[in-house]
Design an enzyme around this catalytic site. Sequence first.
Site, short mmCIF file in Angstrom:
data_model
loop_
_atom_site.label_atom_id
_atom_site.label_comp_id
_atom_site.label_asym_id
_atom_site.label_seq_id
_atom_site.Cartn_x
_atom_site.Cartn_y
_atom_site.Cartn_z
N ARG A 60 1.44 -10.74 16.99
CA ARG A 60 1.65 -10.54 15.56
C ARG A 60 2.02 -9.10 15.23
O ARG A 60 2.66 -8.84 14.20
CB ARG A 60 0.38 -10.93 14.78
CG ARG A 60 0.05 -12.40 14.83
CD ARG A 60 -1.21 -12.72 14.04
NE ARG A 60 -1.61 -14.11 14.21
CZ ARG A 60 -1.12 -15.14 13.54
NH1 ARG A 60 -0.23 -14.91 12.59
NH2 ARG A 60 -1.53 -16.36 13.77
N ASP A 131 7.48 -18.62 9.02
CA ASP A 131 6.13 -19.04 8.65
C ASP A 131 5.50 -20.02 9.63
O ASP A 131 4.69 -20.85 9.23
CB ASP A 131 6.19 -19.67 7.23
CG ASP A 131 4.80 -19.90 6.64
OD1 ASP A 131 3.90 -19.13 6.95
OD2 ASP A 131 4.64 -20.89 5.89
N CYS A 186 3.11 -2.64 -9.11
CA CYS A 186 2.08 -3.44 -9.79
C CYS A 186 1.33 -2.59 -10.82
O CYS A 186 0.87 -3.10 -11.84
CB CYS A 186 1.09 -4.01 -8.78
SG CYS A 186 1.75 -5.39 -7.81
N LYS A 221 -9.08 -29.48 6.43
CA LYS A 221 -8.93 -30.87 6.86
C LYS A 221 -10.19 -31.70 6.66
O LYS A 221 -10.23 -32.87 7.05
CB LYS A 221 -8.53 -30.91 8.34
CG LYS A 221 -7.28 -30.10 8.68
CD LYS A 221 -6.09 -30.46 7.79
CE LYS A 221 -4.87 -29.61 8.12
NZ LYS A 221 -3.76 -29.85 7.16
N CYS A 240 -0.86 -23.88 -4.89
CA CYS A 240 -1.19 -23.26 -6.17
C CYS A 240 -0.20 -22.13 -6.44
O CYS A 240 0.11 -21.34 -5.55
CB CYS A 240 -2.62 -22.70 -6.16
SG CYS A 240 -3.09 -21.88 -7.70
N ASP A 241 0.28 -22.06 -7.68
CA ASP A 241 1.23 -21.00 -8.07
C ASP A 241 0.68 -20.09 -9.15
O ASP A 241 1.42 -19.27 -9.71
CB ASP A 241 2.53 -21.63 -8.60
CG ASP A 241 3.41 -22.19 -7.51
OD1 ASP A 241 3.27 -21.74 -6.36
OD2 ASP A 241 4.23 -23.08 -7.81
N CYS A 243 -1.13 -17.37 -9.40
CA CYS A 243 -0.99 -15.92 -9.30
C CYS A 243 0.47 -15.48 -9.39
O CYS A 243 0.76 -14.34 -9.75
CB CYS A 243 -1.64 -15.39 -8.03
SG CYS A 243 -0.85 -15.91 -6.49
#
Length: 310
Positions: A60, A131, A186, A221, A240-241, A243
């Site tokens: 990674r 991904d 930000c 799971k 989920c969107d 944020c």
Amino acid sequence: MSRIEAYSHTVKSVARQLGFDYCGIAKAEKLNDDARRLEQWLHQGMHGSMQYMENHFDMRTDPSLLVPGARSVITLLKNYYPSQQQSAHTPHISKYAFGKDYHEVIRAQLKELLQALNEKIGEIHGRGFVDSAPVLERSWATKSGAGWIGKNGNLITKHSGSFYFIATLIVDITLDYDDPFAKDYCGSCSRCIDACPTGAIEDNKVINGSKCISYYTIELKDALLPEQMKDQFKDWMFGCDICQDVCPWNRFSKPHHEINFTPIPEILNLSTKQWEEMTEESFKNIFRHSPLKRTKFSGIQRNLRFITRA
């Protein structure tokens, strides 16, 4: 124009022709700072039951372990912001999953990109990732000048927000490297932190994956979802969107032009009752090329029961 500049121009030109919305290049090197942050994140157990996050740690953070002789890391962004939204009172599904599975779509385009570069430049050894492999794509995206990491952990671009898939192509040739994106825009904004119903967004851009709605509805799971999370999912059945939806930078989001991401009609229009009455056979047929297949029919039904049960 030098040979290296010419090669880099070719890379970005072909990427545009294949429909990528951004292409940036960074020098392939060890990500020592990221390694330390990842190690701490894993040590704190913020990956929950996602044990695969612990695997291939060195890969990674060192691209040469993925591609021997790696010289350059090419970051590609592909917009997935839809022109259509779900109907009211429909169980919520993350926008990235509206159309065909992005893994299939982008993996094929990365393969096409590498083939084109071999034809135009010469023999290049490389591997494309989207991904599904041990690559810290957001770090490479920042190093390539694409944008900055927001407080919600997403890569944010200054001109069009964060609804992007990130793909990475590691190659063994030297290219002209883009300047890293050095500024964080930000500021003092905390809308994503304030809006997250499960408190998954912590200080210093640390995301507790084990608290994220996407984790519960996709990665976990278990046969049952934790009772203590009841009433915190805000009707999200898959992903989920929140944020991203509240992020001010996403007011600049524009609809994508990728035909493969055209929303599946059932995702936009099926009512809760229709989802509840769906058979497994219908699910497998309708969503055979959709990211929803990752959770499987049983996972979707589990999630649906959890958000609708009184």
